[in-house]
Write an enzyme that holds these catalytic residues in place. Structure first.
Site, PDB file in Angstrom:
ATOM      1  N   LYS A  76       0.866  -1.186   0.000  1.00 23.26           N
ATOM      2  CA  LYS A  76       0.000   0.000   0.000  1.00 23.26           C
ATOM      3  C   LYS A  76       0.900   1.233   0.000  1.00 23.26           C
ATOM      4  CE  LYS A  76      -3.856   2.098   2.638  1.00 23.26           C
ATOM      5  NZ  LYS A  76      -4.743   1.978   3.817  1.00 23.26           N
ATOM      6  N   SER A 151      -9.816   2.210   2.946  1.00 26.37           N
ATOM      7  CA  SER A 151      -8.921   2.969   2.097  1.00 26.37           C
ATOM      8  C   SER A 151      -7.924   2.106   1.336  1.00 26.37           C
ATOM      9  CB  SER A 151      -8.151   3.991   2.946  1.00 26.37           C
ATOM     10  OG  SER A 151      -7.287   3.316   3.861  1.00 26.37           O
ATOM     11  N   SER A 175     -10.152  -0.151   7.127  1.00 27.87           N
ATOM     12  CA  SER A 175      -9.563  -0.105   5.781  1.00 27.87           C
ATOM     13  C   SER A 175      -8.863  -1.355   5.295  1.00 27.87           C
ATOM     14  CB  SER A 175      -8.596   1.066   5.675  1.00 27.87           C
ATOM     15  OG  SER A 175      -9.336   2.255   5.544  1.00 27.87           O
TER      16      SER A 175
HETATM   17  N1  GLN Z   1     -13.434   4.856   6.641  1.00 34.84           N
HETATM   18  C1  GLN Z   1     -12.657   5.221   7.778  1.00 34.84           C
HETATM   19  C2  GLN Z   1     -12.149   6.629   7.607  1.00 34.84           C
HETATM   20  O1  GLN Z   1     -12.376   7.188   6.604  1.00 34.84           O
HETATM   21  C3  GLN Z   1     -11.524   4.259   8.013  1.00 34.84           C
HETATM   22  C4  GLN Z   1     -10.359   4.431   7.124  1.00 34.84           C
HETATM   23  C5  GLN Z   1      -9.184   3.569   7.507  1.00 34.84           C
HETATM   24  O2  GLN Z   1      -9.346   2.539   8.173  1.00 34.84           O
HETATM   25  N2  GLN Z   1      -7.995   4.008   7.124  1.00 34.84           N
HETATM   26  O3  GLN Z   1     -11.527   7.172   8.449  1.00 34.84           O
END
Ligand code: GLN
Length: 483
Positions: A76, A151, A175
């Site tokens: 990532k 994400s 995410s």
């Molecule tokens: N959807 C959540 C956010 O936008 C989690 C994102 C994540 O786990 N990086 O913060």
């Protein structure tokens, strides 16, 4: 080769049936052919990957190979990797070539894994749909009109499309689990502190945790063996003895107490998703698991609490992007303050700015007690809910998200709708617990649905055991999208 797991590739390499250069070439060719549709990658560097693969083959020929030497993987774009662009999905870091590697990347390199490329992601890991990337949305390989989840959408889409056997990912509020669920692959977020955050671009430091996404639970266990471990450069890294996460894979599930939280099956859960989870629970019951009705009464509060705490931490973490030392700097400005303002106005996308505004507000004098402190208290209540639940069960099962993947553009205009899709994942991060997503079926539109397994602290081996036994009896994880 296309559908081979990490485990199988490791065996094929050891048997001399294939070389690392052949494997790397195979995946690089697939990426070249399919990535234009999927947009799962931010950076691919064929020459560098092939050189690393040749070095892995040479190490093997010299008798210096480990279990995973020469197996290709993807990182990532949030993990700093020496000599690779590490953009974190942001224009702010579009010109940032990392001078050092994250602990996770060092560990993967030391295990002999080679890097195919860098996965697309929501900007600074903020999002649930991977529509917030400066490099454009990632498409779901099962349906190009659907989001892959965020994400870590690039990581999950790349594994689902068989562009890599495995990818690293991070989970601050879901995410790893959400994109794994939406793309029909397996992912695990470990207990907070198990995987070092050193060199992982910070979003919300008290919640961020790295982990793997792969086809199977067994592969996730093998990867966690590589990624986990104490690192003194992360002050929240836990000093614990090394674990073998594969050690419980083959245990039968007879007597396992499985908790089903009432609140996870209430209003708002899509009927198809509910059916998939019911069927998965039935399969585990068939294997001897006992179902326990449990309650996590503060689940609803996880959304407001998380969306105060995460932006608060983000607003301080992101203050470092000021155009002075690295990253984007505005081309023209009057004075220092003007330079800061223009740099940040140009470098950050809309969602990141929204979080910085919310975060600065809830931390400001006069509002701190009303919002931030209150959210921290709710966080404790949520952790206590889990503590009580784990007195009655060994693992908790439920959905990962209220629906399968929605369409690109469907929620991007309404941040609150987007945040609501995190209802089943956020509590796990607020409590610091491990959670995973395992492919368990499809909805009426043929979009994948994941089963969430939540473990107690350091319960990763047990969760992987449950997931592996489920995968021995089902074939959801072997299904691949037609591309
Ligand atoms: N959807 C959540 C956010 O936008 C989690 C994102 C994540 O786990 N990086 O913060």
């Amino acid at each position: 080769m296309t559908n081979a797991t990490l485990k199988q590739l490791s065996q094929q390499l050891a048997a001399g049936a294939v070389s690392s250069v052949e494997l790397a070439t195979h995946y690089l060719d697939r990426i070249e052919a399919l990535n234009p549709q999927l947009n799962a990658f931010i950076t691919v560097d064929r020459a560098r990957t092939l050189a690393d693969a040749a070095a892995a083959d040479a190490a093997r020929a010299a008798g210096n190979a480990g279990l995973l030497t020469g197996v290709p993987m993807v990182h990532k774009d949030i993990f700093c990797q020496q000599g690779w662009k590490t953009s974190c999905g942001s224009k702010m870091l579009d010109n940032f070539i990392s001078p050092y590697s994250a602990h996770v990347v060092e560990q993967c390199n030391a295990a002999g894994l080679i890097t195919l490329g860098r996965a697309n992601m929501d900007e600074f890991a903020m999002g649930s749909s991977n529509e917030n990337s400066y490099y454009g949305a990632v498409k779901n390989p099962w349906d190009l009109n659907a989001i892959p989840g965020g994400s870590s959408g690039g990581s999950a889409a790349a594994v689902a499309a068989r562009l890599t056997p495995v990818a690293t990912a991070t989970d601050t509020g879901g995410s790893i689990r959400q994109p794994a669920s939406h793309c029909g692959v397996t992912g695990i977020k470990p207990t907070y502190g198990v995987v070092s955050r050193y060199g992982m671009v910070a979003y919300a430091s008290s919640l961020d945790q790295g982990g793997p996404i792969a086809q199977t639970a067994e592969d996730c266990a093998l990867m966690l063996n590589v990624m986990a471990g104490f690192d003194e450069r992360d002050s929240t890294s836990l000093e614990r003895a090394r674990e073998d996460y594969t050690r419980e894979l083959n245990q039968p599930l007879a007597g396992l107490r499985v908790g089903l939280p009432r609140e996870y099956f209430a209003e708002g859960l899509d009927a198809d998703v509910a059916k998939v989870i019911e069927d998965a629970v039935a399969e585990l019951k068939k294997q001897g698991a006992q179902v326990v009705d449990i309650s996590l009464p503060n689940t609803e509060l996880s959304i407001p609490a998380y969306y105060v705490i995460a932006p608060a931490e983000a607003s301080t973490n992101l203050s470092r992007y000021d155009g002075v030392r690295y990253g984007h700097r505005a081309a023209e400005y009057k004075d220092l303050v003007d330079m800061y303002e223009k740099t940040r106005a140009e470098g950050f996308g809309a969602e990141v700015k929204r979080r910085i505004l919310v975060g600065s507000y809830v931390l400001s004098h006069g509002y701190y007690d009303a919002y931030y402190l209150k959210a921290q208290k709710i966080r404790r209540l949520i952790a206590n809910d889990f503590k009580a639940a784990f007195e009655q069960c060994d693992v908790i099962l439920g959905p990962v998200a209220p629906t399968a993947a929605f369409n690109i553009g469907e929620k991007s205009g309404d941040p609150v709708q987007m945040y609501l899709s995190d209802i089943y994942t956020l509590s796990v991060n607020l409590a610091g617990l491990p959670g995973m997503s395992v492919p368990a079926g499809f909805d009426r539109r043929g979009r994948p649905v994941g089963l969430q397994i939540i473990g107690n602290y350091f319960g990763e081996a047990k969760m992987l055991n449950v997931a592996h036994q489920f995968q021995l009896a089902t074939d959801w994880h072997t299904r691949a999208p037609a591309l």
